[in-house]
Design an enzyme around this catalytic site. Structure first.
Site, short mmCIF file in Angstrom:
data_model
loop_
_atom_site.label_atom_id
_atom_site.label_comp_id
_atom_site.label_asym_id
_atom_site.label_seq_id
_atom_site.Cartn_x
_atom_site.Cartn_y
_atom_site.Cartn_z
N PHE A 135 1.84 3.19 3.10
CA PHE A 135 2.40 4.62 3.49
C PHE A 135 1.50 5.66 3.23
CE2 PHE A 135 4.76 8.54 3.73
CZ PHE A 135 5.23 8.18 4.99
N ASP A 219 -5.11 5.85 -2.71
CA ASP A 219 -4.07 7.01 -2.19
C ASP A 219 -3.12 6.86 -3.39
OD1 ASP A 219 -1.45 8.37 -1.65
OD2 ASP A 219 -1.44 7.36 0.32
N LYS A 248 2.33 14.42 -4.96
CA LYS A 248 3.88 14.54 -5.36
C LYS A 248 3.86 15.42 -6.78
CE LYS A 248 5.53 10.76 -2.57
NZ LYS A 248 6.78 11.23 -1.95
#
Ligand SMILES: Cc1ncc(COP(=O)(O)O)c(C=O)c1O
Length: 394
Positions: A135, A219, A248
């Site tokens: 993702f 990532d 995040k």
């Protein structure tokens, strides 16, 4: 139930599958709904609230910077942006940083950097190899980079991405061609199921990238900033990527994204990339305060120790309930997988008893609490999970 779900139906696009809770306040690892009910938060803003909710360090940085300077455009030098770049570079293996506003945007920037590298150093190579069940975000290009299931409503997809099987070096080797400029992976696939690779996967991929002269992008939007029990996930696997992306946990709830590159991949020239809001003083001042706190207080160490404890308590649950087929994860990123599609019912059962968990898949829930949680918080969460799992003839 309060009026807000009805108001949502009327005024908000229905893209989110909401939990039946309206959150109005948070403190540490706790949140409260609009009826004043308290919950232990093992969703943590989807792995964002690294220091929990409304940490004093975040509140103070927001207030001070809010009264000083919030936005200037990148036409000017601003101090928090450069302080954050220095802090990240000095505490990682990278040489340069760039800031943006979200995870997807960070990955877009990383892919643009890799394409630039391909144009300059690899005869125009532009393709990026990614994996199924990854993702990487919701922009069109990151939808193309991401697992197939998100692509169908928006085809045709932008070109330049090849999706291959996860945790399979041979698949990456087979997909590598003269057009390949980079491989992009999460150290642990997070949204795709908390899929932990075999210990040597990333090392082998690194070796392959070196052999072929192509870049490795990690990532770490979910796994970075202490989540896995080290400041960055790459440190756990003994592998240094050429480019990393973060977002995040970086400012514990204030939107920011970043990509950092080693000298070799630091190939942007003036005008080749940009952003209006990215790297603004407000977000960067908060991220600076959060990163300093995380480093000085070894918050990653807490995530490692409490995460190991959580892992052992989850293993107890697996031993107790036959329908728990697997518990997997590292640090404070864990999934519990069930034999049946019962994740929704488990999640709702937990909400009833004051614990927020994330439905990861129809048959799996995910636990991604703030990194500052204690073993006592873990005991409380496990107690509730145990009650919920033991309460029905699943
Ligand atoms: C690994 C990873 N990459 C990228 C993203 C996208 O980040 P954002 O939602 O901030 O665009 C996410 C979000 O969950 C993620 O987990």
């Amino acid at each position: 139930m309060s009026k807000w779900p009805e108001i949502e139906k009327k005024y908000y696009m229905p893209t989110f599958e909401r939990m039946p809770v309206v959150l109005v306040r948070g403190q540490g690892a706790r949140v409260w709904d609009d009826n004043g009910r308290e919950y232990l938060d093992f969703v943590g803003g989807l792995a964002v609230n690294s220091l929990g909710h409304c940490h004093p360090v975040v509140a103070q940085a927001l207030a001070e910077q809010g009264k000083t300077l919030t936005q200037t455009s990148n036409l000017f030098y601003t101090v928090p942006q450069l302080q954050l770049a220095e802090l990240l570079v000095k505490n990682s293996c990278f040489d340069k940083a760039f800031f943006c506003n979200s995870g997807a945007e960070a990955n877009e920037g990383a892919v643009k950097l890799a394409r630039r590298y391909g144009k300059l150093r690899l005869d125009g190579a532009f393709e990026v190899i990614t994996t199924f069940d990854s993702f990487h975000g919701r922009t069109l290009a990151m939808t193309a980079a991401t697992a197939k299931k998100f692509q169908e409503p928006y085809t045709p997809m932008p070109s330049g991405f090849v999706n291959v099987e996860w945790n399979n070096l041979e698949a990456i080797k087979k997909a590598t061609s003269k057009q390949t400029c980079a491989v992009m992976l999460e150290p642990i696939q997070a949204e795709g199921g908390v899929n932990v690779p075999s210990e040597d996967y990333l090392k082998k991929v690194r070796e392959w990238c070196d052999q072929k002269g192509i870049l490795l992008i990690l990532d770490e939007i979910q796994t970075g900033v202490g989540r896995l029990g080290s400041l960055f996930g790459y440190q756990l696997y003994g592998v240094e990527p050429d480019i990393i992306t973060l977002a995040k946990g970086l400012a514990s709830g204030v939107p920011i994204g970043a990509f950092l590159a080693k000298k070799k991949a630091d190939v942007f020239k003036v005008g080749e990339h940009g952003t209006t809001f990215g790297g603004n003083p407000l977000a960067c001042a908060v991220a600076c305060a959060v990163m300093k706190y995380i480093i000085e207080n070894d918050v990653a160490g807490n995530a490692r120790r409490v995460g190991e404890y959580l892992g052992s308590r989850l293993a107890d649950l697996k031993a107790k309930f036959g329908f728990v087929v697997e518990v997997r994860g590292r640090g404070l990123l864990w999934a519990i997988e069930f034999k049946k599609d019962m994740a929704e019912a488990v999640m709702l059962g937990c909400v009833e008893k004051g614990l927020l968990v994330n439905k990861l898949k129809p048959n799996a829930i995910r636990l991604i609490p703030p990194l500052i949680i204690t073993k006592k918080d873990v005991d409380e969460a496990i107690g509730i999970l145990q009650e919920v799992l033991g309460s029905q003839g699943w």
